[in-house]
Scaffold this motif. Structure first.
Motif, PDB file in Angstrom:
ATOM      1  N   GLU A  84     -80.225 -13.721 -31.931  1.00 33.70           N
ATOM      2  CA  GLU A  84     -78.915 -13.103 -32.128  1.00 33.70           C
ATOM      3  C   GLU A  84     -78.640 -12.996 -33.616  1.00 33.70           C
ATOM      4  O   GLU A  84     -79.233 -13.716 -34.430  1.00 33.70           O
ATOM      5  N   PHE A  85     -77.768 -12.086 -33.965  1.00 37.71           N
ATOM      6  CA  PHE A  85     -77.401 -11.930 -35.377  1.00 37.71           C
ATOM      7  C   PHE A  85     -75.988 -11.376 -35.467  1.00 37.71           C
ATOM      8  O   PHE A  85     -75.478 -10.773 -34.516  1.00 37.71           O
ATOM      9  N   GLN A  86     -75.373 -11.615 -36.608  1.00 33.36           N
ATOM     10  CA  GLN A  86     -74.020 -11.119 -36.862  1.00 33.36           C
ATOM     11  C   GLN A  86     -74.123  -9.688 -37.356  1.00 33.36           C
ATOM     12  O   GLN A  86     -74.572  -9.441 -38.472  1.00 33.36           O
ATOM     13  N   SER A  87     -73.724  -8.751 -36.522  1.00 28.26           N
ATOM     14  CA  SER A  87     -73.857  -7.341 -36.879  1.00 28.26           C
ATOM     15  C   SER A  87     -72.696  -6.864 -37.749  1.00 28.26           C
ATOM     16  O   SER A  87     -72.898  -6.209 -38.765  1.00 28.26           O
ATOM     17  N   HIS A  88     -71.469  -7.179 -37.345  1.00 35.68           N
ATOM     18  CA  HIS A  88     -70.286  -6.704 -38.074  1.00 35.68           C
ATOM     19  C   HIS A  88     -69.335  -7.857 -38.366  1.00 35.68           C
ATOM     20  O   HIS A  88     -69.270  -8.824 -37.611  1.00 35.68           O
ATOM     21  N   GLU A  89     -68.620  -7.723 -39.452  1.00 33.52           N
ATOM     22  CA  GLU A  89     -67.598  -8.684 -39.857  1.00 33.52           C
ATOM     23  C   GLU A  89     -66.242  -7.975 -39.853  1.00 33.52           C
ATOM     24  O   GLU A  89     -66.176  -6.752 -40.018  1.00 33.52           O
ATOM     25  N   PRO A  90     -65.156  -8.720 -39.669  1.00 35.71           N
ATOM     26  CA  PRO A  90     -63.838  -8.078 -39.760  1.00 35.71           C
ATOM     27  C   PRO A  90     -63.582  -7.557 -41.171  1.00 35.71           C
ATOM     28  O   PRO A  90     -63.959  -8.201 -42.152  1.00 35.71           O
ATOM     29  N   GLU A  91     -62.985  -6.378 -41.251  1.00 33.55           N
ATOM     30  CA  GLU A  91     -62.700  -5.768 -42.556  1.00 33.55           C
ATOM     31  C   GLU A  91     -61.234  -5.346 -42.604  1.00 33.55           C
ATOM     32  O   GLU A  91     -60.535  -5.361 -41.595  1.00 33.55           O
ATOM     33  N   PHE A  92     -60.828  -4.931 -43.800  1.00 33.75           N
ATOM     34  CA  PHE A  92     -59.466  -4.429 -43.970  1.00 33.75           C
ATOM     35  C   PHE A  92     -59.508  -3.153 -44.791  1.00 33.75           C
ATOM     36  O   PHE A  92     -60.106  -3.115 -45.875  1.00 33.75           O
ATOM     37  N   ASP A  93     -58.935  -2.096 -44.233  1.00 27.28           N
ATOM     38  CA  ASP A  93     -58.857  -0.816 -44.928  1.00 27.28           C
ATOM     39  C   ASP A  93     -57.574  -0.825 -45.762  1.00 27.28           C
ATOM     40  O   ASP A  93     -56.475  -0.662 -45.228  1.00 27.28           O
ATOM     41  N   TYR A  94     -57.727  -1.012 -47.059  1.00 34.22           N
ATOM     42  CA  TYR A  94     -56.559  -1.133 -47.930  1.00 34.22           C
ATOM     43  C   TYR A  94     -55.822   0.195 -48.103  1.00 34.22           C
ATOM     44  O   TYR A  94     -54.619   0.214 -48.341  1.00 34.22           O
ATOM     45  N   LEU A  95     -56.546   1.308 -47.997  1.00 34.97           N
ATOM     46  CA  LEU A  95     -55.887   2.608 -48.158  1.00 34.97           C
ATOM     47  C   LEU A  95     -54.944   2.894 -46.986  1.00 34.97           C
ATOM     48  O   LEU A  95     -53.868   3.454 -47.168  1.00 34.97           O
ATOM     49  N   LYS A  96     -55.366   2.502 -45.792  1.00 35.28           N
ATOM     50  CA  LYS A  96     -54.561   2.781 -44.603  1.00 35.28           C
ATOM     51  C   LYS A  96     -53.838   1.549 -44.077  1.00 35.28           C
ATOM     52  O   LYS A  96     -53.142   1.630 -43.069  1.00 35.28           O
ATOM     53  N   SER A  97     -54.027   0.410 -44.766  1.00 35.45           N
ATOM     54  CA  SER A  97     -53.412  -0.858 -44.346  1.00 35.45           C
ATOM     55  C   SER A  97     -53.732  -1.158 -42.886  1.00 35.45           C
ATOM     56  O   SER A  97     -52.851  -1.453 -42.080  1.00 35.45           O
ATOM     57  N   LEU A  98     -55.016  -1.039 -42.541  1.00 35.11           N
ATOM     58  CA  LEU A  98     -55.455  -1.270 -41.175  1.00 35.11           C
ATOM     59  C   LEU A  98     -56.538  -2.334 -41.138  1.00 35.11           C
ATOM     60  O   LEU A  98     -57.442  -2.349 -41.978  1.00 35.11           O
ATOM     61  N   GLU A  99     -56.432  -3.203 -40.159  1.00 35.71           N
ATOM     62  CA  GLU A  99     -57.509  -4.153 -39.916  1.00 35.71           C
ATOM     63  C   GLU A  99     -58.586  -3.481 -39.079  1.00 35.71           C
ATOM     64  O   GLU A  99     -58.286  -2.790 -38.103  1.00 35.71           O
ATOM     65  N   ILE A 100     -59.844  -3.658 -39.463  1.00 42.76           N
ATOM     66  CA  ILE A 100     -60.969  -3.101 -38.713  1.00 42.76           C
ATOM     67  C   ILE A 100     -61.649  -4.246 -37.977  1.00 42.76           C
ATOM     68  O   ILE A 100     -62.177  -5.169 -38.591  1.00 42.76           O
ATOM     69  N   GLU A 101     -61.592  -4.193 -36.656  1.00 46.13           N
ATOM     70  CA  GLU A 101     -62.159  -5.260 -35.841  1.00 46.13           C
ATOM     71  C   GLU A 101     -63.677  -5.309 -35.979  1.00 46.13           C
ATOM     72  O   GLU A 101     -64.323  -4.283 -36.227  1.00 46.13           O
TER      73      GLU A 101
END
Length: 515
Positions: free
Chosen positions: A98-115
């Protein structure tokens, strides 16, 4: 459900009801154990050979499983069957890595959390013993290479202390005989050869004190490496990725656009479908799923929230705003209600192995379409008809927006999809097949088997005769009197490409069945 009406243009073949048996479970919960949100499985996919299975979860992890029951005999199941090798064991898989494919991110331009949640996984062509796959969350697609790496360690020196010089001491260096042998600035004495021949003799068996490290491979380790990242191409959430049969390109789809990528190029993509209107107030439908044709690299299909499927040909134009074919079913007169469009929205589409048929899943039904006949589906399978009186409640608790996946068997004779209470349904789709099995994702899949009512099938008045098969239509309770649980839903499942084996996800548990 057990109607005798013939299905026009349905797949031809024999389809006796299968006897499904439990095979394996990974991540089984104990009674009363609370499931962590990040552990809930959100994607399942077999590779083309069926020897590997990948799952993605809401925590951004990808877990790989490999098949083990064919390795014991040194060949694939199909090869063994050709040799009349007796096969009594059912398909078995084991955890691979198994491996960690994606991490949580934050779109600062749109003020949105990316799951970090994995939305889709697609296997790519394997090469040189390495596995390749694509995984995506809402915004970013990643191309992964998983390969076995041999861990090499210095295990020993080729020195036998008993054969060392003189008093048993070991020579400290293997490349200098005397400190006087070298001159400054890299110079070398001209009499070096004579010096060696007169004061130093080679023993018959070589120099026992020559210290050469012996490097051996003690074990192998699976390494997952991200080869490419395809980002910043979607303004809306990615709902689909699909590999092309050319092995070089793939598509990614969000609510309003479909982009075409080359696997080797992550810096740019081509927008091939754009349904975004000039004025967003005019928006009437969104893209819900998209998939390449399995053999024709120029064709792909995408579904919409209005219940239609469009087949497009990439050879027609660079921007495929016009479709080659449109598949949709006309609604019956007087049947329209507030929920009509919501339950008509297609949550998933899949091509059959040969590309002749498309399977679609909306909230209430499974539909099988023949790409050569756009007047309507050749078969309709009722999955949630018993929920029709409860649509108001389902709307209030948002369950009506659940997106159930669907899958076809490798031989094209059966289709499957999930439901509530961790149930899933398997239907036979050959002409006149009565098969409609309801199974539960548990170690006893037949435990909550619901007897289907022996009512005749309902024909839809149209230019062709189509069969509508009803699944278990109980008024909210199963055969044991248990009420259906809308919080436990089986959204994700996959059919093995060559065998009657199904993998399905119930929360954080992966269940596997065979027939």
């Amino acid at each position: 459900m057990n109607g005798g009406d013939e299905v026009v243009a349905a797949p031809v073949g024999t389809s006796q009801p299968l006897d499904w048996k439990f095979s394996q479970v990974f991540g089984e919960r104990t009674a009363g154990e609370e499931v962590q949100e990040v552990d809930i499985i959100s994607a399942i996919e077999f590779d083309k050979t069926g020897d590997h299975l990948a799952t993605g979860d809401r925590g951004g992890r990808v877990v790989l499983f490999e098949r083990t029951d064919t390795k014991d005999h040194g060949g694939s199941r199909r090869d063994l069957e050709r040799m009349d090798y007796p096969i009594s064991r059912h398909p078995e898989f084991r955890y691979k890595t198994e491996f960690q494919s994606h991490e949580p991110e934050f779109d600062y331009l749109k003020s949105l959390e990316i799951e970090e949640k994995i939305n889709k996984i697609r296997w790519c062509q394997a090469a040189n013993g390495a596995l390749f796959l694509l995984s995506t969350n809402d915004k970013t697609i990643k191309y992964w290479k998983v390969q076995e790496k041999k861990i090499k360690k210095v295990s020993d020196m080729n020195l036998d202390p008993s054969k060392a010089f003189g008093n048993g001491s070991v020579a400290s260096s293997s490349n200098s005989v005397s400190p006087k042998a070298h001159l400054a600035n890299g110079g070398y004495p001209s009499r070096l050869y004579g010096y060696l021949s007169s004061e130093f003799s080679f023993p018959p068996g070589g120099i026992p004190s020559l210290r050469l490290p012996m490097v051996t491979s003690h074990e192998t380790s699976l390494m997952a490496r991200c080869r490419r990242v395809y980002a910043h191409a979607h303004d809306y959430h990615i709902n689909s990725i699909s590999n092309n049969s050319d092995g070089e390109t793939f598509i990614s789809a969000d609510d309003l656009r479909i982009n075409l990528w080359n696997l080797e190029i992550s810096s740019q993509s081509f927008n091939i479908v754009d349904v975004k209107p000039a004025n967003m107030e005019d928006l009437t439908e969104v893209i819900t799923s998209a998939e390449f044709h399995p053999t024709h690299c120029n064709m792909l299909a995408y579904s919409s929230s209005k219940g239609s499927i469009r087949l497009i040909d990439l050879r027609q134009s660079a921007l495929c705003d016009s479709h080659a074919k449109l598949f949709e079913e006309q609604e019956a007169p007087g049947s329209r209600s507030f929920f009509t469009e919501i339950i008509a929205s297609i949550s998933d589409i899949k091509f059959g192995k040969d590309g002749r048929y498309i399977l679609s899943r909306d909230y209430m039904t499974l539909k099988l379409w023949d790409i050569n006949m756009d007047s309507g589906p050749v078969s309709t399978f009722q999955v949630h008809e018993y929920l029709r009186p409860k649509l108001c409640d389902l709307y209030e608790n948002d369950s009506i927006f659940d997106k159930f996946e669907c899958c076809l068997s490798g031989d094209g004779l059966r289709v499957a999809t999930g439901s509530y209470s961790n149930l899933f349904r398997v239907f036979g789709c050959t002409q006149g097949s009565p098969e409609a099995t309801t199974l539960e994702a548990s170690k006893n899949p037949m435990r909550r088997q619901v007897q289907t009512p022996s009512r005749p099938s309902r024909s839809i008045s149209s230019s062709i005769t189509r069969v509508v098969r009803r699944g278990a239509e109980s008024p909210g309770v199963d055969a044991n009197g248990n009420s259906f649980d809308f919080s436990t839903k089986l959204l994700h499942l996959a059919w093995h490409p060559t065998e009657n084996s199904i993998a399905c996800a119930a929360a954080n548990s992966l269940y596997m069945y065979y027939a």
